[in-house]
Design an enzyme around this catalytic site. Structure first.
Site, PDB file in Angstrom:
ATOM      1  N   ASP A 153     -36.609  67.728 -40.206  1.00 44.64           N
ATOM      2  CA  ASP A 153     -37.776  68.334 -40.834  1.00 44.64           C
ATOM      3  C   ASP A 153     -37.513  68.920 -42.222  1.00 44.64           C
ATOM      4  OD1 ASP A 153     -36.121  70.342 -39.948  1.00 44.64           O
ATOM      5  OD2 ASP A 153     -37.584  71.365 -38.689  1.00 44.64           O
ATOM      6  N   ASP A 164     -31.494  77.627 -36.642  1.00 45.44           N
ATOM      7  CA  ASP A 164     -32.409  77.998 -37.716  1.00 45.44           C
ATOM      8  C   ASP A 164     -32.891  79.412 -37.416  1.00 45.44           C
ATOM      9  OD1 ASP A 164     -34.272  76.388 -39.950  1.00 45.44           O
ATOM     10  OD2 ASP A 164     -35.145  78.221 -39.102  1.00 45.44           O
ATOM     11  N   SER A 216     -31.388  83.030 -43.783  1.00 44.91           N
ATOM     12  CA  SER A 216     -31.260  81.835 -42.946  1.00 44.91           C
ATOM     13  C   SER A 216     -30.004  81.842 -42.091  1.00 44.91           C
ATOM     14  CB  SER A 216     -31.249  80.602 -43.831  1.00 44.91           C
ATOM     15  OG  SER A 216     -29.924  80.218 -44.115  1.00 44.91           O
ATOM     16  N   ARG A 262     -27.978  79.272 -42.068  1.00 48.43           N
ATOM     17  CA  ARG A 262     -27.087  78.213 -42.561  1.00 48.43           C
ATOM     18  C   ARG A 262     -25.630  78.669 -42.570  1.00 48.43           C
ATOM     19  NH1 ARG A 262     -30.074  78.713 -48.309  1.00 48.43           N
ATOM     20  NH2 ARG A 262     -31.759  78.496 -46.827  1.00 48.43           N
TER      21      ARG A 262
END
Ligand code: MIC
Ligand code: SF4
Length: 645
Positions: free
Chosen positions: A64, A119, A536, A538
Site C-alpha cells: 500500500d 506500522d 512511525s 520504520r
C-alpha cells in the site's frame, strides 16, 4: 477482581509475566500483518531466522505504501512480498486492494484478539475491539515465528465519552484532534487508551477506528473501544458476524487515570504545522487560503466519510486555487463510491482521484507547491513529510476538508452556508476478497530483485563504547527526521546500504559523512531530547544508523516503538540522569563508556566520559532482562537465530 477491556485481552493472551504496570508481559499473538515499506525487511528477517512457515493463526502481507513504480524497485519489492507470502504461508493483499489498516479493519480485525502490525497505525483495529500494536519488522518476524510478543505492561487510561457529536459537522477526527490538543504527542507514552462511557455507543466502528488510528500520534502503545452492538453491525455488514464477541469492562474496573470528553462540546479542529498536537479550532483559522486538499489515507477513508465528501462536492466545482486529491482507503470503499455515484460526483467536481494507497500521506506523489498550505485528512504533518519542506500542512476532518476544497479557505463548517448531509453507516458492504490471495500449500520460489539486499547484523556488544557525538537534537525528533520517506527514499527500503545515505538528511546534511568518518574510529553516538523517535514504526530509523556505525543513542526519553527497534538492532538506548547535560554536549565530542557489560547486568547506570570537554555524566539503560540479552547479543536477529534449532 473486576477487569477493564485491556486487562481482559491481556489476561486471555498472557504467556509470561503478570499484569503489573511497567513489568514485562509476554502475549500470544493472533494476527501479524506487514505493509510493503516495512514488510520487505520483516520478511527478509523471517527468512533469515530460518523458520519454515508462519506460526500465527493469521499473517497478512499488504502492499500500500510504495506504489509509484517509477522504476523496477517497487514492483520487485511487490513480487518479493508475494513470493514470500506464498513461501511462508501468509495472505497476500495485492497492490490496489487498499491501505493495510483500512483493509484489515474490514476483513480481519476481531474483538478480543491481539494483532501486531509493522506500522504505527495498527491500533486502527482497536476500533473493532482488537488489541492491535505497531511494531518494527523484526519484532513482527519473530512473532510470526511463534514467539510471544513481549512488552512492558502499560498503564490503562480510560477516556470517558459523554454526550453526542454535533453531526454531521463534527466528526471522530475532531475528537482525536481535541484529545491531541489536550495530551500532546507525548501524552500517551507508556499508556493504552481504553474508550468507555455512554458516548461510545453513538460512534460507528469506522469512526472509532479514526480515533484509535490517530491515538498513535499520542505516543500510546495502542487504543481500544469496547465491542458492542455497533461492532456486531459492522462485522455483520462485512459478512463476519462469526468474529463478534461482546467486550466490555467489568463493573468497578480500575484505571490509572480517567480523561473526560464531552462529545457535544467538540468543535471542528485542525492540527497546524508541523505537529499533530499543534491543534486549534477551525474557527480560529477561518479565512486562511488553501492550495491543496487531500482526503483519504488510513485515518479518514471509510465509506461514510467518502460519501459525505462526495455529497458536499456534488454539483459544485473545486475552487480554482485548490488541487483536490482523493485516496480512498480500500478497494471496498472505492467500489462502493463507484457504484453509488459518489465517485462520479467527485470527478465531476474536479477531484483528482488516486488509487487506494497511502499516496500523498507519505510523500509518494501529491506534494504541495513551495510555501503552499495543504489541508489533509491524514494523521501526520511533520515538516517535509509531504515532500515539500516549506509547505504548511494542516490536518482536519473530511467535512472540513471538503468544504475548504469548495471555498478555497479554512471554513468553520458549523457556521458555513454549505449544506452538509447526515449519513448513516451502511448495513451491507460488498465483500469481494479476490485481491487477497490466501495461504497456499504450494510454496513456490522466493523472488528477489537486484535492489533487495541482505539484512546487516551487528556484532555482539563490546565492553567499551568509545565513539563520537554525531548529532545533538532537540525534543520530539520523529522517525521521519531520522529516516525520511517519500518518493526518493522509499524505493531503498529493501537496501540498507543505499538507504543509509539518507539518515537525518532532512535536518542535518552532514550527518552521513560524519558517521562514515567516525565508523573506523569507534563509531558514533546520537544525542537527543524528549520523545526521541516518535512517529512511525520504520525500523530503518535504527537499522540504517546501526549500519553507519551508531553504537548508542542518549536522550531524555524515547518513543516506544523506536526504542524497541534500537534494541532489536543492538544499539544501546540510554537516558540522561540529568537532562540538562544535553546543552553541554557538542557534535564531535568523544564519549567513552567503560565497563558496559557489568553496568548493564548490575545497577544499569553507566558513567559517560566526555573526553573532549573533560566532564562525566550518568546515564540509565532501563533494560529489562530480555532487552539486556538482546543488546549483549548484538540484537534480536542474532539472538533469535542462536535459539532457533
Ligand atoms: C507512516 O505513516 O509514517 C508510515 C509510513 O505508515 C510508517 C511506516 C513506514 O515508515 O513504513 C508508520 O506509521 O509506521
Ligand atoms: Fe499510509 Fe499514511 Fe496511514 Fe502511514 S499514516 S499507513 S503512510 S496512509
Amino acid at each position: 477482581m473486576p477487569l477493564n477491556i485491556v486487562e481482559k485481552i491481556i489476561q486471555s493472551h498472557l504467556v509470561s509475566g503478570q499484569m503489573t504496570t511497567g513489568t514485562p508481559v509476554g502475549l500470544k499473538v493472533d494476527e501479524v500483518y506487514t505493509q510493503d515499506a516495512t514488510g520487505t525487511m520483516a520478511w527478509l528477517q523471517f527468512e533469515a531466522i530460518g523458520i519454515e512457515r508462519v506460526k500465527v493463526p493469521v499473517a497478512v502481507s499488504y502492499v500500500d505504501h510504495n506504489m509509484v513504480q517509477s522504476n523496477y524497485m517497487n514492483p520487485d519489492d511487490h513480487a518479493f512480498l508475494q513470493s514470500a507470502a506464498r513461501r511462508f504461508g501468509a495472505y497476500f493483499s495485492r497492490p490496489g486492494n487498499g491501505i493495510c489498516h483500512q483493509v484489515n479493519l474490514e476483513r480481519f480485525a476481531a474483538p478480543g484478539k491481539t494483532a501486531l502490525g509493522t506500522d504505527s497505525h495498527t491500533p486502527t483495529n482497536g476500533g473493532a475491539g482488537m488489541l492491535a500494536i505497531g511494531v518494527g519488522g523484526l519484532d513482527a518476524a519473530v512473532a510470526m515465528g511463534g514467539a510471544p510478543f513481549e512488552l512492558n505492561m502499560p498503564m490503562v487510561t480510560l477516556i470517558k465519552l459523554s454526550g453526542q457529536l454535533r453531526r454531521p459537522y463534527v466528526t471522530a477526527m475532531d475528537v482525536i484532534l481535541e484529545i491531541l490538543r489536550r495530551l500532546t504527542v507525548k501524552g500517551g507514552v507508556g499508556r493504552i487508551f481504553e474508550y468507555g462511557g455512554e458516548g461510545v455507543s453513538s460512534l460507528d466502528v469506522t469512526e472509532r477506528a479514526t480515533i484509535t488510528n490517530m491515538g498513535a500520534e499520542l505516543g500510546a502503545t495502542t487504543s481500544i473501544f469496547p465491542s458492542d452492538d455497533r461492532t456486531l453491525k459492522f462485522l455483520k455488514a462485512q459478512g463476519r458476524e462469526a468474529d463478534w464477541i461482546k467486550l466490555k469492562a467489568d463493573e468497578g474496573a480500575q484505571y490509572a487515570e480517567t480523561i473526560n470528553i464531552d462529545l457535544s462540546a467538540v468543535e471542528p479542529m485542525a492540527a497546524r504545522p508541523h505537529s499533530p498536537d499543534n491543534v486549534a479550532k477551525v474557527s480560529e483559522l477561518g479565512g486562511m487560503t488553501v492550495s491543496q486538499v487531500c482526503i483519504g489515507g488510513c485515518t479518514n477513508s471509510s465509506y461514510q466519510s467518502m460519501r459525505a465528501v462526495a455529497a458536499i462536492l456534488k454539483g459544485r466545482t473545486v475552487n480554482e486555487r485548490v488541487n483536490l486529491l482523493i485516496n480512498p482507503g480500500s478497494r471496498q470503499v472505492y467500489d462502493m463510491i463507484l457504484r453509488d455515484g459518489s465517485l462520479a460526483a467527485l470527478v465531476a467536481a474536479g477531484a483528482r482521484v488516486l488509487e487506494a494507497s497511502c499516496g500523498p500521506c507519505i510523500g509518494m506523489g501529491g506534494a504541495p507547491g513551495s510555501g503552499q498550505v495543504s489541508l489533509r485528512t491524514y494523521n501526520r504533518n511533520f515538516e517535509g513529510r509531504s515532500g515539500t519542506k516549506d509547505a504548511s500542512v494542516y490536518l482536519a476532518s473530511p467535512i472540513t476538508c471538503a468544504v475548504a476544497a469548495i471555498t478555497g479557505e479554512f471554513t468553520d463548517v458549523l457556521t458555513s452556508s454549505i449544506d452538509i448531509p447526515a449519513l448513516e453507516e451502511t448495513d451491507k458492504y460488498p465483500v469481494c476478497d479476490n485481491m487477497i490471495i490466501p495461504p497456499s500449500e504450494d510454496k513456490g520460489q522466493i523472488v528477489k530483485g537486484p535492489n533487495i539486499r541482505e539484512v546487516p547484523v551487528k556484532p555482539p556488544l563490546e565492553d567499551e563504547i568509545n565513539a563520537e557525538a554525531l548529532i545533538v537534537c532537540g525534543d520530539n525528533i520523529t522517525t521521519d527526521d531520522i529516516m525520511p520517506a517519500g518518493a526518493k527514499v522509499l524505493p531503498f527500503r529493501s537496501n540498507i546500504p543505499a538507504i543509509s545515505d539518507f539518515v537525518f538528511s532532512n535536518i542535518d546534511g552532514g550527518f552521513v559523512k560524519r558517521a562514515h568518518e567516525a565508523k573506523p574510529k569507534g563509531g558514533g553516538i546520537i544525542i537527543g531530547g524528549e520523545n526521541y523517535g516518535q512517529g512511525s514504526s520504520r525500523e530503518h530509523a535504527a537499522l540504517a544508523p546501526m549500519y553507519l556505525g551508531v553504537q548508542a543513542v542518549i536522550v531524555k526519553s524515547f518513543a516506544r516503538i523506536h526504542r524497541s527497534n534500537l534494541i532489536n538492532f543492538g544499539i544501546l538506548p540510554l537516558t540522561f540522569e540529568d537532562g540538562g547535560i544535553v546543552g553541554k554536549l557538542k557534535v564531535g565530542d568523544r564519549l567513552i563508556i567503560k565497563g558496559l557489560k557489568d553496568a548493564l547486568t548490575s545497577g544499569q547506570a553507566c558513567t559517560v566520559e566526555n573526553a573532549t570537554a573533560g566532564f562525566k555524566f550518568t546515564c540509565v539503560s532501563n533494560l529489562n532482562d530480555r532487552e539486556r540479552e538482546l543488546i549483549l547479543a548484538g540484537g534480536l536477529l542474532p539472538y533469535t537465530k542462536a535459539k532457533t534449532p
